[in-house]
Structure formats: C-alpha cells, structure tokens
Design an enzyme around this catalytic site. Structure first.
Site, PDB file in Angstrom:
ATOM      1  N   GLY A  91      42.827  38.564  40.849  1.00 34.18           N
ATOM      2  CA  GLY A  91      42.887  39.841  39.967  1.00 34.18           C
ATOM      3  C   GLY A  91      41.715  39.765  39.011  1.00 34.18           C
ATOM      4  N   GLY A  93      39.583  38.160  37.058  1.00 33.50           N
ATOM      5  CA  GLY A  93      39.426  36.889  36.340  1.00 33.50           C
ATOM      6  C   GLY A  93      38.617  36.642  35.308  1.00 33.50           C
ATOM      7  N   LYS A 114      31.718  41.895  33.808  1.00 33.69           N
ATOM      8  CA  LYS A 114      31.762  40.880  34.458  1.00 33.69           C
ATOM      9  C   LYS A 114      31.166  39.791  33.735  1.00 33.69           C
ATOM     10  CE  LYS A 114      29.850  38.983  39.035  1.00 33.69           C
ATOM     11  NZ  LYS A 114      29.075  39.466  39.899  1.00 33.69           N
ATOM     12  N   ASP A 126      36.135  29.967  33.662  1.00 32.58           N
ATOM     13  CA  ASP A 126      35.918  30.010  32.227  1.00 32.58           C
ATOM     14  C   ASP A 126      35.659  31.826  31.878  1.00 32.58           C
ATOM     15  OD1 ASP A 126      33.603  30.631  33.081  1.00 32.58           O
ATOM     16  OD2 ASP A 126      32.440  29.048  32.461  1.00 32.58           O
ATOM     17  N   ARG A 187      40.683  48.662  44.730  1.00 31.94           N
ATOM     18  CA  ARG A 187      40.137  48.109  45.917  1.00 31.94           C
ATOM     19  C   ARG A 187      41.370  48.325  46.829  1.00 31.94           C
ATOM     20  NH1 ARG A 187      37.316  43.512  42.795  1.00 31.94           N
ATOM     21  NH2 ARG A 187      37.181  44.091  40.605  1.00 31.94           N
ATOM     22  N   ASP A 253      39.163  42.388  48.479  1.00 32.91           N
ATOM     23  CA  ASP A 253      39.157  42.824  47.064  1.00 32.91           C
ATOM     24  C   ASP A 253      37.871  43.132  46.627  1.00 32.91           C
ATOM     25  OD1 ASP A 253      38.836  39.799  47.746  1.00 32.91           O
ATOM     26  OD2 ASP A 253      38.311  39.651  45.831  1.00 32.91           O
ATOM     27  N   ASN A 254      36.805  43.147  47.299  1.00 33.56           N
ATOM     28  CA  ASN A 254      35.558  43.486  47.100  1.00 33.56           C
ATOM     29  C   ASN A 254      35.148  44.840  47.705  1.00 33.56           C
ATOM     30  OD1 ASN A 254      34.898  41.414  45.513  1.00 33.56           O
ATOM     31  ND2 ASN A 254      34.000  40.328  46.941  1.00 33.56           N
ATOM     32  N   ASP A 263      29.944  44.591  43.016  1.00 31.99           N
ATOM     33  CA  ASP A 263      30.376  42.847  42.860  1.00 31.99           C
ATOM     34  C   ASP A 263      29.603  42.058  43.632  1.00 31.99           C
ATOM     35  OD1 ASP A 263      31.745  41.056  41.793  1.00 31.99           O
ATOM     36  OD2 ASP A 263      33.535  41.122  42.789  1.00 31.99           O
TER      37      ASP A 263
END
Length: 462
Positions: A91, A93, A114, A126, A187, A253-254, A263
């Site tokens: 998802g 992230g 992003k 992170d 997506r 997912d891209n 992405d």
C-alpha cells in the site's frame, strides 16, 4: 494566499470511494524544507503557479491542506504482483494522496507524494525518500514528457534535512520529499486487493469511480473498463519503446489504470537498441528488460482481468485482453514515426518501415539518441553506411511532419544516460551545485519543443 481563480478547481472525489480504500495519515515533521525544484509549467495547469515560494513550501513541504480539497492526506490501500509474486501486504508506504483538483481541460488530477513519512503500510521502512531518488525522478519525468510519454509530472522537490541510511548507496545520504501531479493513483493493484478480499460491492464502486472520473463514461461495466485500460497500457508500452526507456519495476502496483507512467525507481534510458537491457540490478531474470516491457505490461493487464472476474464473465474479459496487440502495433509505429519527424503513409507500409529501422538499430549498435537526432526532419546523413541502405530507403519514402528550424537541432542530441545522471548527482552531492541539474531540465524542455514541431501527436499516441 494567491491562487488563480480561473484555474484552481479543488476536488474531493476520491472520498466517494469510502473508507475501505484509504487510511488518513499525517506527514512527517521534517527538520528542514529547502525548495529545490518547482514545476510552474505543471502548476499553471491547476492554478497553483501563483503561489510564492514560502506558500509553496508550506503546502508541499509541510503539507498544510490546500483550500477546498482533502482535509487530511490519504494513504491508499492496494496489493500487487512484485516480480510476479503476489504481495497482499503493500500500500502507500512512503506516500499519500494530498489533494485532488481539475486542470484547465476538466481532467481530474491528484497531487501525491513520495517520501512524506510513515503510514500503516510502511512495514519496516522509514517512509523517506533520498534526495538522489527525488532528483532522478524529476529527470525521468521531464525526459519522458519531452519524448511524448504519458507520464506523471514531478511537481515539487524539497530537501528535508535528514540523514538517511540505505543499503544500496553511500550512506548517510540526503533526504527529500517529492510531490507528483498525476491522473489518479488508482493502480491495477487497487483492483487486486478487492478481488483478494472478495469485495464485490467495493469492486463495483471502484469500476464506477474509474469509468466516471478518469474516463468520462457512465456505468459500471467491468469489460468496458478493461478495454479502456488495455488500450491505454498498450500505448504506454509503445511509448516506452520509442523513448528507449526501461522503467525497471513494472509490477502491477506500479501500473496506473489511466495508462500514465509513474513511480520511478531504478530506471534507465537505453544507450543502444538492446532488448536485454535491465534497469534494476535485482531483476536477475530480465522480466522487465527493455524488449520485454510490452509483455510485462500485458501480463499486468491480465491481472486486472483476473481481478474483474469477481463481477464479470471470463469470455468477454479474455476478448478485451486480446485488444492489447491490436492497440500496441499502431501505437509503437506512430510513436517511432513521431520521434523521427515523419508522417504515416499506411499501416502496412509504416509497420514494415519500423521493422527495418528497429533491425538496423539492433544490428549496428548505433546510439539511440544520436540516431533520432540525426534523422528528425531530414534524410539519413551520409555517415550512416551501406548497412543502413534499406532503412534509408524506407525513411525517404515517409513524408516529413516537421523541420529542423528549432535551435535544438543546431546543437547535439539530448540524452539521459546513466553516466550523466550520476554526474548531475555528484555535482549536488559533492558541491551542492544545482547548475548541471537546472541546465539539463532546460535542455530537455527545449528538446520537447523541437520534437513537437508545433503539431499534435497522432491520435494513438496521446
């Protein structure tokens, strides 16, 4: 706060999908916000180019909500196949949808991020973005847009003052947050999650949302949706090939259901026409190699079809998938002719001509960017030897669509090969010198103007 009242048209359309599609999140509180890139060309399309730099940073570095749109950032939920392995634990992230708005043509757009911090989908990450990664994404999107690829636009890049540890590059390294302007962030993986959860109501709602808001069509016909996505993604694959571009990570997912590229991670522009070139060092099987990208994107479209089986019969979905090849062939021909400054003659003649040119590029190892520069709007120069005679003949038979009057054509080819990307980054990393970066953006945009020739692109290359 200064907005263009004629162009700023905020929206909250994504909220109509319901809470099962996203998680409200908060942006990270960064120790610094230094503006490194603002895309006023893109911002003018949505009425945000009139913001001053302080306002820009408040919205796109501190993520103060824009008026009239989403009150809080949303991390979208999705699944996906990653290198052909299904992963239900992904998802947004390290990003979120920050705002929605319409452009001057009425098209619904998202501002997504992003590197904006952790979300419920960060797993062990992170939630951050390296400044190098942000610089690379700006360069990729600018180059692709100039080459006619339907791509997200890098809207803003702000350095955030954190030292990041990464296992695949020298660390600690500088951090940044990127904002992209994109025609949705829905997506193929968004549909896969609903199929995985057997959520028929959610699937029908998503089909209606995409058809109505992203394609401008009424209804909830999943077969019609697949037909549209197949056609758009086929054109995306074609435009990658004409650009000599390797995305690197064409996971499901891209793949945006609007057929818009986005992405960018380990991308590359191919120096020569090498079908086996890979961009990701971890793509050991070459699944996403340059020459296999149409196959990879078609495979992703098959995953959308499989997901839509939740609410549709197999036979019409299979028929819709068959449209990929039908759409791809004229799209790649049109894209390559456009880049060479040629007009179409006939489908059969154009396809045969492109086959000759592709073969010559592959067999001679000529630099891709040099070839397209040399051939645009003129005969193939004499330094191309006898092995190019067949290609020379088919080029001579194709009428020109543009001339070489733009100043770009009096210079040298504008390429974006890995050595130059590293040199641009080195100037920033070693000396905080942004001059090569800014000069490259200007050169890319000049190339885009020269390629357009003040003429529209073919209908199947939009």
């Amino acid at each position: 706060m200064m907005f263009d009242p004629q162009a700023y048209r905020p929206e909250t359309t994504i909220l109509s999908l319901g809470e099962n599609f996203y998680d409200p999140v908060a942006a990270a509180d960064f120790p610094a916000t230094t503006l490194r890139f603002r895309n006023d060309r893109a911002a003018s399309q949505v009425g945000l180019d009139t913001l001053d730099d302080a306002e820009w940073v408040r919205h796109f570095g501190r993520f103060e909500p824009l008026p009239g749109t989403l009150p809080q950032p949303l991390a979208l939920r999705y699944h996906g196949h990653q290198f052909r392995v299904y992963n239900p634990d992904i998802g947004d992230g390290r990003g979120f949808t920050f705002a929605q708005m319409r452009d001057r043509e009425g098209r619904l757009l998202d501002l997504g991020t992003k590197g904006s911090g952790q979300t419920p989908w960060s797993r062990f990450g992170d939630g951050r973005l390296t400044l190098k990664g942000g610089v690379r994404e700006v360069l990729a999107t600018e180059m692709l847009a100039a080459l006619g690829v339907n791509t997200s636009r890098s809207f803003s890049l702000i350095e955030t003052g954190e030292a990041l540890e990464r296992g695949d590059e020298p660390s600690p390294t500088r951090s940044a947050v990127l904002v992209r302007l994109s025609h949705s962030h829905i997506r193929i993986g968004t549909f896969q999650r609903l199929a995985y959860e057997r959520d028929e109501a959610g699937m029908r709602r998503l089909v209606r949302y995409v058809l109505g808001n992203l394609y401008g069509e009424d209804g909830e016909d999943p077969v019609r949706l697949l037909e549209l996505v197949v056609a758009r993604t086929a054109r995306l694959a074609a435009s990658y090939m004409a650009a000599g571009f390797v995305h690197g990570v064409l996971n499901s997912d891209n793949i945006n259901v609007t057929g818009e590229s986005f992405d960018y991670g380990p991308w590359r522009f191919a120096p020569t026409w090498d079908p086996e070139l890979v961009a990701a060092y971890f793509d050991h099987a070459g699944i996403y190699a340059f020459g296999r990208q149409p196959e990879a994107i078609h495979w992703d479209a098959m995953q959308l079809a499989a997901s839509l089986r939740l609410i549709a019969e197999a036979e019409p979905l299979i028929a819709a998938l068959d449209g990929f090849g039908t759409a791809y062939q004229p799209a790649v021909t049109g894209a390559l002719l456009w880049r060479m400054g040629r007009q179409a003659v006939s489908p059969e003649a154009d396809r045969a001509a492109i086959q000759v040119i592709e073969r010559a590029l592959r067999e001679t190892g000529v630099a891709i960017d040099e070839f397209f520069f040399d051939v645009f709007g003129q005969a193939l120069p004499a330094q191309y030897g006898a092995e190019w005679d067949e290609a020379r003949a088919v080029l001579d038979a194709a009428p020109l669509r543009a001339d070489r009057s733009h100043p770009h054509w009096s210079g040298a080819p504008c390429a974006m090969l890995i050595d130059e990307v590293e040199a641009i980054w080195s100037a920033i990393a070693d000396c905080d010198d942004w001059t090569p970066f800014n000069a490259k953006i200007a050169a890319i945009r000049a190339m885009g103007e020269a390629l357009s020739g003040n003429l529209s692109r073919p209908a199947d290359f939009s």
